[in-house]
Scaffold this active site. Structure first.
Site: not given
Ligand SMILES: NC(=O)c1ccc[n+]([C@@H]2O[C@H](COP(=O)([O-])OP(=O)(O)OC[C@H]3O[C@@H](n4cnc5c(N)ncnc54)[C@H](O)[C@@H]3O)[C@@H](O)[C@H]2O)c1
Ligand SMILES: [Zn+2]
Length: 360
Positions: A118, A140, A224, A234, A238, A242, A249, A262
């Site tokens: 929990r 989130k 942020k 939201e 917030r 976007n 998207h 992205h």
């Molecule tokens: N929780 C939230 O509020 C929120 C907001 C925006 C995005 N997200 C989520 O975040 C995710 C995208 O995150 P991301 O862009 O970090 O993607 P990711 O975690 O897939 O990382 C991108 C790539 O970089 C690699 N990597 C990470 N750190 C590295 C480093 N220091 N050196 C070399 N390689 C490295 C990872 O292994 C991966 O291959 C999505 O799932 C999205 O939905 C969440």
């Molecule tokens: Zn974004």
């Protein structure tokens, strides 16, 4: 090192940013709930940084979970692996989970922490620029479902976020640029001084200058966090986060996920939102040129993908979950640094914009 204090109504936590923080155990220890520590990372990040973090935590009972890499792994099956490891290690409610990696790792680890017995303590050590400025702020957490992205999740705030800017040295350049899209977004929606600062310092940021990265990450997190605190439910501001995302998207969906990162899609999307704001008479020519130049300096695309007609593009925008009823609800710019939400733009105006947009 610089520190930002995130003040939520019921609790607060620090975000530490700077070079060489990964193995500075003094930043971690005040936030560990007990002796049991589980580090969650992936196959790409583990060989780069796991040993250093484990060595720093040598006085603790440290275990690790190394998951496969990729957005496709962000699901319950892999969260269950984290729970399995916690149970196999006999970890109790005073265990702490540390997410070491990008947004995928952070989202899954946070969700695992929110549910294990929990809710247990959770620390973010984000290693992509996107995770450092976006996904690790706001609380989130969650995973994807076959029927939709981020459909299963929970709010769970970290005890501390530790951003070691040196980790960006191993990040592929394209991922760094994608993260810069979100950084630029914060300037455009809320902070025109930050935008001007980015115009002066983009080359240094792409050259991984540590003091510049520290400042950019801290100012991004401040925007942020400020928005999240103002609008936890939201309902209003917030949505500004976007900016460029409804267009973005549509690009991601049209191309099939993964072709454009992205952040790249959001870069092109922010250019479209800027151009639409110009058509509405809110931004002058100079403002549009400034946005275009800044996106270009960051290495982001400003064109739309080839083979996506204006009709298809508009259809995809209507499918985006941020669109309520029949009218598009878009985040646009009243001025640089001043976002707004509007449903006053009709499809014909958006269609006209898209039909004339440069394709590549
Ligand atoms: N929780 C939230 O509020 C929120 C907001 C925006 C995005 N997200 C989520 O975040 C995710 C995208 O995150 P991301 O862009 O970090 O993607 P990711 O975690 O897939 O990382 C991108 C790539 O970089 C690699 N990597 C990470 N750190 C590295 C480093 N220091 N050196 C070399 N390689 C490295 C990872 O292994 C991966 O291959 C999505 O799932 C999205 O939905 C969440
Ligand atoms: Zn974004």
């Amino acid at each position: 090192m610089q520190t930002l204090a995130v003040e939520l109504p019921d609790r607060h936590y620090p975000i530490h940013v700077g070079p060489g923080l990964l193995d500075d155990v003094s930043l971690l220890t005040p936030h560990l709930a007990g002796r049991q520590v589980m580090i969650v990372t992936n196959e790409t990040v583990a060989p780069l940084y796991l040993d250093r973090l484990k060595t720093a935590l040598a006085d603790y009972d440290v275990k690790e979970v190394v998951l496969p890499d990729g957005e496709a792994t962000k699901n319950l099956e892999h969260v269950e692996r984290i729970w399995d490891a916690l149970l196999a290690a006999g970890f109790n409610r005073r265990a702490t989970l540390i997410a070491l990696g990008g947004g995928v790792t952070g989202d899954m680890t946070g969700f695992a922490a929110a549910c294990y017995q929990r809710g247990i303590a959770f620390i973010q050590m984000p290693t992509t620029l996107l995770a450092q400025v976006d996904s690790s702020v706001g609380g989130k957490t969650g995973v994807n479902h076959p029927r939709g992205k981020n459909m299963i999740g929970a709010f769970h705030q970290p005890r501390v976020v530790i951003v070691d800017t040196d980790t960006l040295k191993t990040l592929p350049a394209r991922e760094l640029t994608a993260g810069l899209a979100e950084v630029i977004k914060y300037g455009l929606i809320r902070d025109v001084d930050f935008m001007a600062w980015l115009e002066d310092n983009m080359a240094g940021l792409r050259g991984l200058d540590a003091p510049l990265l520290t400042e950019a990450i801290l100012r991004s997190c401040a925007v942020k966090a400020g928005i999240v605190v103002e609008d936890e439910t939201e309902q209003g501001v917030r949505a500004y986060l976007n900016l460029g995302h409804t267009f973005g998207h549509a690009i991601e969906t049209a191309m099939g996920y993964g072709k454009w990162l992205h952040g790249e899609a959001v870069g092109a999307g922010m250019m479209m939102a800027t151009a639409l704001s110009h058509r509405l008479g809110w931004l002058d020519d100079t403002a549009v040129e400034r946005v275009a130049a800044l996106l270009e300096a960051a290495g982001l695309p400003r064109h739309a993908p080839a083979d996506v007609s204006a009709e298809r593009f508009l259809e995809l925008m209507h499918l985006d979950k941020k669109v309520m009823d029949a009218r598009l609800r878009l985040v646009l710019l009243k001025a640089l640094g001043d976002a707004c939400i509007t449903d006053e733009v009709d499809d014909a105006q958006v269609h006209e914009l898209l039909a004339q947009w440069e394709r590549q």
